[in-house]
Design a protein around this motif. Structure first.
Motif, PDB file in Angstrom:
ATOM      1  N   SER A 264       0.829  -1.204   0.000  1.00 30.90           N
ATOM      2  CA  SER A 264       0.000   0.000   0.000  1.00 30.90           C
ATOM      3  C   SER A 264       0.864   1.254   0.000  1.00 30.90           C
ATOM      4  O   SER A 264       0.625   2.184  -0.775  1.00 30.90           O
ATOM      5  CB  SER A 264      -0.931  -0.014   1.211  1.00 30.90           C
ATOM      6  OG  SER A 264      -1.717   1.162   1.230  1.00 30.90           O
TER       7      SER A 264
ATOM      8  N   HIS B 272      -4.829   3.950  -6.417  1.00 30.11           N
ATOM      9  CA  HIS B 272      -4.241   3.131  -5.353  1.00 30.11           C
ATOM     10  C   HIS B 272      -5.122   1.924  -5.076  1.00 30.11           C
ATOM     11  O   HIS B 272      -4.650   0.786  -5.004  1.00 30.11           O
ATOM     12  CB  HIS B 272      -4.055   3.955  -4.080  1.00 30.11           C
ATOM     13  CG  HIS B 272      -3.718   3.116  -2.890  1.00 30.11           C
ATOM     14  ND1 HIS B 272      -4.689   2.502  -2.114  1.00 30.11           N
ATOM     15  CD2 HIS B 272      -2.531   2.746  -2.363  1.00 30.11           C
ATOM     16  CE1 HIS B 272      -4.105   1.814  -1.153  1.00 30.11           C
ATOM     17  NE2 HIS B 272      -2.796   1.939  -1.269  1.00 30.11           N
TER      18      HIS B 272
ATOM     19  N   PHE C  72      -3.896  -1.819  -5.575  1.00 31.24           N
ATOM     20  CA  PHE C  72      -3.742  -2.565  -4.329  1.00 31.24           C
ATOM     21  C   PHE C  72      -4.593  -3.838  -4.358  1.00 31.24           C
ATOM     22  O   PHE C  72      -4.136  -4.916  -3.976  1.00 31.24           O
ATOM     23  CB  PHE C  72      -4.111  -1.682  -3.136  1.00 31.24           C
ATOM     24  CG  PHE C  72      -3.919  -2.340  -1.815  1.00 31.24           C
ATOM     25  CD1 PHE C  72      -2.647  -2.595  -1.319  1.00 31.24           C
ATOM     26  CD2 PHE C  72      -5.017  -2.712  -1.040  1.00 31.24           C
ATOM     27  CE1 PHE C  72      -2.465  -3.207  -0.084  1.00 31.24           C
ATOM     28  CE2 PHE C  72      -4.843  -3.326   0.186  1.00 31.24           C
ATOM     29  CZ  PHE C  72      -3.562  -3.569   0.663  1.00 31.24           C
TER      30      PHE C  72
END
Length: 163
Positions: A24, A38, A42
């Motif tokens: 992360s 993200h 992720f």
């Protein structure tokens, strides 16, 4: 005798909590331009680790640690498809990625059913893979952070030269 700088060992399910934090943080600081990017990236990486968990006999999962701190991780599916290589941003530039990749290459040379390792790199990691002897094999696809295809010839002597 001098203690090795990087201790590489097989990863385990017990490492997942810490690895998720590394992944992360690396995605947030080096790859994604937004929270949405993200989250997408992720989720993809976590999916790869879940697949490892379901069929770990066909994959290589290594962590690099110093003391009891995990500094980086690599996951290679079927001993030829590098699906994750992440270094904790706090430990970048210390040879963690190089140590993980060199060990993965060493192991995959003996276990891979294919003559080369393949991966899709972010734009950020492109210079690292080129320095490690990977060659770009295509134009890449549009994806947050980039998605550039690379290949490493497992018969290459390059790895021995850079150690």
């Amino acid at each position: 005798m001098k203690e090795p700088t990087h201790k590489i060992r097989e990863g385990s399910e017990a490492d997942f909590h810490h690895i998720r934090k590394i992944v992360s943080s690396a995605i947030r600081t080096r790859v994604a331009d937004s929270d949405e990017q993200h989250d997408v990236l992720f989720k993809d990486v976590c999916s790869s680790f879940e697949q490892w968990h379901q069929n770990n006999a066909q994959s290589l999962f290594l962590v690099c640690e110093k003391g009891d701190i995990i500094q980086g991780v690599i996951l290679v599916k079927a001993y030829w498809n590098i699906t994750a290589l992440f270094v904790d941003p706090e430990h970048e530039g210390l040879g963690v990625g190089r140590a993980l990749l060199n060990e993965a290459i060493r192991i995959c040379r003996n276990r891979s059913p294919k003559p080369s390792l393949k991966l899709n790199s972010s734009i950020y990691a492109r210079p690292f893979y080129e320095k490690m002897g990977f060659r770009q094999t295509g134009r890449g696809i549009h994806r947050p952070g980039g998605c550039i295809p690379f290949e490493y010839d497992l018969q290459s002597r390059f790895q021995e030269e850079i150690e």
